[in-house]
Design a protein around this motif. Structure first.
Motif, PDB file in Angstrom:
ATOM      1  N   SER A 136      40.613  46.267  53.222  1.00 50.39           N
ATOM      2  CA  SER A 136      39.739  46.210  52.045  1.00 50.39           C
ATOM      3  C   SER A 136      38.290  46.485  52.453  1.00 50.39           C
ATOM      4  CB  SER A 136      39.870  44.867  51.328  1.00 50.39           C
ATOM      5  OG  SER A 136      39.519  43.794  52.173  1.00 50.39           O
ATOM      6  N   TRP A 137      37.465  46.729  51.432  1.00 52.11           N
ATOM      7  CA  TRP A 137      36.063  47.057  51.674  1.00 52.11           C
ATOM      8  C   TRP A 137      35.231  46.388  50.590  1.00 52.11           C
ATOM      9  CZ3 TRP A 137      33.830  52.569  50.463  1.00 52.11           C
ATOM     10  CH2 TRP A 137      32.464  52.609  50.770  1.00 52.11           C
ATOM     11  N   VAL A 138      34.247  45.596  51.025  1.00 50.75           N
ATOM     12  CA  VAL A 138      33.249  45.026  50.121  1.00 50.75           C
ATOM     13  C   VAL A 138      31.982  45.824  50.400  1.00 50.75           C
ATOM     14  CG1 VAL A 138      31.982  42.962  49.440  1.00 50.75           C
ATOM     15  CG2 VAL A 138      34.366  42.762  50.196  1.00 50.75           C
ATOM     16  N   ALA A 139      31.610  46.689  49.462  1.00 45.40           N
ATOM     17  CA  ALA A 139      30.530  47.655  49.677  1.00 45.40           C
ATOM     18  C   ALA A 139      29.151  46.987  49.600  1.00 45.40           C
ATOM     19  CB  ALA A 139      30.650  48.795  48.665  1.00 45.40           C
ATOM     20  N   ALA A 140      28.121  47.787  49.846  1.00 42.22           N
ATOM     21  CA  ALA A 140      26.746  47.295  49.939  1.00 42.22           C
ATOM     22  C   ALA A 140      26.344  46.497  48.699  1.00 42.22           C
ATOM     23  CB  ALA A 140      25.787  48.469  50.133  1.00 42.22           C
ATOM     24  N   ARG A 141      25.767  45.339  48.960  1.00 45.74           N
ATOM     25  CA  ARG A 141      25.222  44.444  47.933  1.00 45.74           C
ATOM     26  C   ARG A 141      26.251  43.990  46.893  1.00 45.74           C
ATOM     27  NH1 ARG A 141      19.993  43.256  48.596  1.00 45.74           N
ATOM     28  NH2 ARG A 141      18.749  44.710  49.798  1.00 45.74           N
ATOM     29  N   ALA A 142      27.518  44.090  47.227  1.00 40.93           N
ATOM     30  CA  ALA A 142      28.564  43.570  46.344  1.00 40.93           C
ATOM     31  C   ALA A 142      28.708  42.073  46.582  1.00 40.93           C
ATOM     32  CB  ALA A 142      29.884  44.283  46.615  1.00 40.93           C
ATOM     33  N   MET A 143      29.340  41.403  45.631  1.00 36.82           N
ATOM     34  CA  MET A 143      29.532  39.965  45.738  1.00 36.82           C
ATOM     35  C   MET A 143      30.979  39.619  45.403  1.00 36.82           C
ATOM     36  SD  MET A 143      27.446  36.919  43.823  1.00 36.82           S
ATOM     37  CE  MET A 143      26.019  37.084  44.876  1.00 36.82           C
ATOM     38  N   VAL A 144      31.587  38.776  46.247  1.00 38.64           N
ATOM     39  CA  VAL A 144      32.921  38.248  45.998  1.00 38.64           C
ATOM     40  C   VAL A 144      32.774  36.751  45.795  1.00 38.64           C
ATOM     41  CG1 VAL A 144      35.254  37.946  46.909  1.00 38.64           C
ATOM     42  CG2 VAL A 144      33.982  40.057  47.402  1.00 38.64           C
ATOM     43  N   LEU A 145      33.245  36.266  44.652  1.00 41.30           N
ATOM     44  CA  LEU A 145      33.052  34.865  44.288  1.00 41.30           C
ATOM     45  C   LEU A 145      34.258  34.000  44.649  1.00 41.30           C
ATOM     46  CD1 LEU A 145      31.253  35.329  40.849  1.00 41.30           C
ATOM     47  CD2 LEU A 145      30.243  34.997  43.129  1.00 41.30           C
ATOM     48  N   ARG A 146      34.081  32.708  44.526  1.00 42.87           N
ATOM     49  CA  ARG A 146      35.045  31.694  44.917  1.00 42.87           C
ATOM     50  C   ARG A 146      36.423  31.950  44.327  1.00 42.87           C
ATOM     51  NH1 ARG A 146      37.012  29.881  41.083  1.00 42.87           N
ATOM     52  NH2 ARG A 146      37.391  27.710  40.859  1.00 42.87           N
ATOM     53  N   GLY A 147      37.428  31.731  45.186  1.00 40.81           N
ATOM     54  CA  GLY A 147      38.802  31.834  44.746  1.00 40.81           C
ATOM     55  C   GLY A 147      39.363  33.228  44.642  1.00 40.81           C
ATOM     56  N   VAL A 148      38.603  34.247  45.033  1.00 38.35           N
ATOM     57  CA  VAL A 148      39.027  35.640  44.854  1.00 38.35           C
ATOM     58  C   VAL A 148      39.759  36.148  46.095  1.00 38.35           C
ATOM     59  CG1 VAL A 148      38.179  38.032  44.610  1.00 38.35           C
ATOM     60  CG2 VAL A 148      37.232  36.205  43.180  1.00 38.35           C
ATOM     61  N   THR A 149      40.820  36.902  45.843  1.00 43.32           N
ATOM     62  CA  THR A 149      41.495  37.683  46.878  1.00 43.32           C
ATOM     63  C   THR A 149      41.239  39.153  46.577  1.00 43.32           C
ATOM     64  OG1 THR A 149      43.233  36.051  47.289  1.00 43.32           O
ATOM     65  CG2 THR A 149      43.736  38.342  47.853  1.00 43.32           C
ATOM     66  N   VAL A 150      40.722  39.876  47.573  1.00 43.27           N
ATOM     67  CA  VAL A 150      40.564  41.320  47.469  1.00 43.27           C
ATOM     68  C   VAL A 150      41.768  41.909  48.194  1.00 43.27           C
ATOM     69  CG1 VAL A 150      39.116  43.313  48.018  1.00 43.27           C
ATOM     70  CG2 VAL A 150      38.045  41.132  47.386  1.00 43.27           C
ATOM     71  N   GLY A 151      42.630  42.586  47.445  1.00 44.06           N
ATOM     72  CA  GLY A 151      43.904  43.073  47.960  1.00 44.06           C
ATOM     73  C   GLY A 151      43.776  44.142  49.030  1.00 44.06           C
ATOM     74  N   ALA A 152      44.892  44.413  49.688  1.00 44.10           N
ATOM     75  CA  ALA A 152      44.948  45.416  50.765  1.00 44.10           C
ATOM     76  C   ALA A 152      44.463  46.766  50.255  1.00 44.10           C
ATOM     77  CB  ALA A 152      46.371  45.526  51.290  1.00 44.10           C
ATOM     78  N   GLY A 153      43.525  47.346  50.972  1.00 41.25           N
ATOM     79  CA  GLY A 153      43.008  48.662  50.624  1.00 41.25           C
ATOM     80  C   GLY A 153      42.129  48.694  49.388  1.00 41.25           C
ATOM     81  N   ALA A 154      41.852  47.563  48.783  1.00 38.64           N
ATOM     82  CA  ALA A 154      41.007  47.516  47.586  1.00 38.64           C
ATOM     83  C   ALA A 154      39.535  47.629  47.978  1.00 38.64           C
ATOM     84  CB  ALA A 154      41.249  46.234  46.810  1.00 38.64           C
ATOM     85  N   VAL A 155      38.711  48.006  46.991  1.00 43.11           N
ATOM     86  CA  VAL A 155      37.272  48.166  47.202  1.00 43.11           C
ATOM     87  C   VAL A 155      36.525  47.394  46.119  1.00 43.11           C
ATOM     88  CG1 VAL A 155      35.353  49.823  47.255  1.00 43.11           C
ATOM     89  CG2 VAL A 155      37.593  50.470  48.187  1.00 43.11           C
ATOM     90  N   VAL A 156      35.548  46.616  46.544  1.00 38.56           N
ATOM     91  CA  VAL A 156      34.582  46.036  45.614  1.00 38.56           C
ATOM     92  C   VAL A 156      33.347  46.910  45.777  1.00 38.56           C
ATOM     93  CG1 VAL A 156      33.267  44.006  44.927  1.00 38.56           C
ATOM     94  CG2 VAL A 156      35.563  43.725  45.904  1.00 38.56           C
TER      95      VAL A 156
END
Length: 178
Positions: A136-156
């Motif tokens: 997975s990829w959390v891109a520049a200045r992105a935010m992932v909040l409590r309780g979240v799963t970012v799946g395989a190969g997913a992009v925020v």
């Protein structure tokens, strides 16, 4: 119609249910090391993973952590192999953060496991872990909040906020999933 405001009484906040996971001395030692050494541009990136391990993090091989990265509590952090964490990222891990292998957390990204019960008059904690699945990829200045799963190969996507799970392979942007 607007919902009635909660009669907020922050003086009654108890912090119930939040365990920092280590004693005050360890917390203070980490805070000093984080701010005086770990985040500095001159501290070699190859030494950041061993330093996190010394404070209880589980960190894989070939992990690159750039300067100005903040980690709240290393003992609540698990990182797989071949992970990149970009400068100015902030891992606010009041609860565990798990980052699988081959994940990129880009510059200025925030992973925040903490929140509050908005309807609680004393604003008690409402924390939950975060999981970034493999690739997975959390891109520049992105935010992932409590309780979240970012799946395989997913992009925020850059600047996006993930406030609920992002399914595998999905690209989540500020306008929703694409």
């Amino acid at each position: 119609m607007t919902a009635p405001a909660t009669d907020r009484r922050l003086s009654g906040f108890s912090g119930a249910g939040y365990d920092k996971g280590r004693g005050l001395l360890t917390q203070a030692a980490w805070f000093a090391v984080l701010n005086l050494v770990f985040m500095k541009w001159w501290f070699p990136p190859r030494l950041r993973p061993p330093l996190l391990r010394a404070f209880g993090a589980r960190v894989g091989e070939r992990v690159l952590i750039r300067h100005r990265v903040r980690v709240q509590w290393p003992w609540k952090l698990t990182v797989g192999d071949d992970v990149w964490v970009g400068e100015d990222s902030w891992l606010i891990n009041l609860e565990p953060i798990t980052i699988a292998s081959d994940v990129c957390v880009s510059q200025g990204a925030v992973l925040c496991t903490g929140s509050h019960q908005r309807r609680s008059p004393t604003f008690e904690f409402d924390n939950a872990p975060i999981h970034l699945a493999e690739g997975s990829w959390v891109a520049a200045r992105a935010m992932v909040l409590r309780g979240v799963t970012v799946g395989a190969g997913a992009v925020v996507g850059a600047g996006a906020v993930a406030h609920r799970d992002v399914p595998p392979g999905v690209v989540h942007t500020t306008g929703g999933a694409a």
